[in-house]
Design an enzyme around this catalytic site. Structure first.
Site: not given
Ligand code: DAT
Ligand code: MG
Length: 150
Positions: A9, A49, A112, A115, A126
Site C-alpha cells: 500500500k 474494497y 497496515n 494487502h 482481485e
Molecule cells: P485485511 O486487509 O486484513 O483483509 P479487511 O479486509 O477486514 O482486512 O479490511 C481491509 C482494510 O480496511 C484493512 O487492511 C485496513 C482497513 N480496515 C479494516 N478494518 C478497519 C477498521 N476497523 N478501522 C480502520 N480501517 C480498517
Molecule cells: Mg481483506
C-alpha cells in the site's frame, strides 16, 4: 499451485518497505509471477474494497489506497493465499503476531502496509482487477527442488 494477490500500500512505498515486503515473501518460498507499480484510481479502489462499502472506515480507506503509488503483485505457491496471509499478519498491526509483516513494521490498522487476498475466490477476483489476463508468468525457479519435496 495457487495464486494470490498482494499489494504494498502507499504507506509501504512511502516508508521504503517495498524491498522488505518482497523479501519476506520470497524468503518464505512464494514465487513472484507478476508485479506492477501503479496508482489506484477511485473506481478501482471502490471495486477492490467493495465488500467494505458500508463500513464507517470505507471513505478513508479509499482515500488512503489512492493517495500514492502501490505495488500490485501476484505470488504463487501451494496454498499461496493462506501462506501470504500468515506472513502478512492480522489486520490490526497492534494485534498481529510478532514475526509477521504487519506486527514487525506497523502500529495502526489504517496504515497496515500490505494487502493480501483472503480466499482463492477473492484472489481470482482481485488479480482480475489489477492485471490483464495472461500477465502472470509461468517460469521454473532453479531452487524449487530445495523448497518443495515434490
Ligand atoms: P485485511 O486487509 O486484513 O483483509 P479487511 O479486509 O477486514 O482486512 O479490511 C481491509 C482494510 O480496511 C484493512 O487492511 C485496513 C482497513 N480496515 C479494516 N478494518 C478497519 C477498521 N476497523 N478501522 C480502520 N480501517 C480498517
Ligand atoms: Mg481483506
Amino acid at each position: 499451485m495457487e495464486r494470490t494477490f498482494v499489494a504494498i500500500k502507499p504507506d509501504g512505498i512511502q516508508r521504503g518497505l517495498v524491498g522488505e515486503v518482497i523479501s519476506r515473501l520470497e524468503r518464505r518460498g512464494l514465487k513472484l509471477v507478476a508485479i506492477r507499480l501503479m496508482i489506484v484510481d477511485e473506481g478501482l479502489a471502490r471495486r477492490h474494497y467493495a465488500e467494505h462499502v458500508e463500513r464507517p472506515f470505507f471513505p478513508s480507506l479509499v482515500d488512503f489506497i489512492t493517495s500514492g503509488p502501490i505495488v500490485a503483485m501476484i505470488w504463487e505457491s501451494d496454498n499461496a493465499v493462506a501462506l501470504a496471509r500468515q506472513t502478512i499478519g492480522a489486520t490490526n498491526p497492534a494485534e498481529a503476531t510478532p514475526g509477521t509483516i504487519r506486527a514487525d513494521l506497523g502500529i495502526d490498522t489504517g496504515r497496515n502496509i500490505v494487502h493480501g487476498s483472503d480466499s482463492p475466490e477473492s484472489a481470482e477476483r482481485e488479480i482480475g482487477l489489477f492485471f490483464e489476463p495472461g500477465h502472470a508468468l509461468d517460469y521454473v525457479r532453479s531452487n524449487d527442488p530445495w523448497l518443495r519435496e515434490s
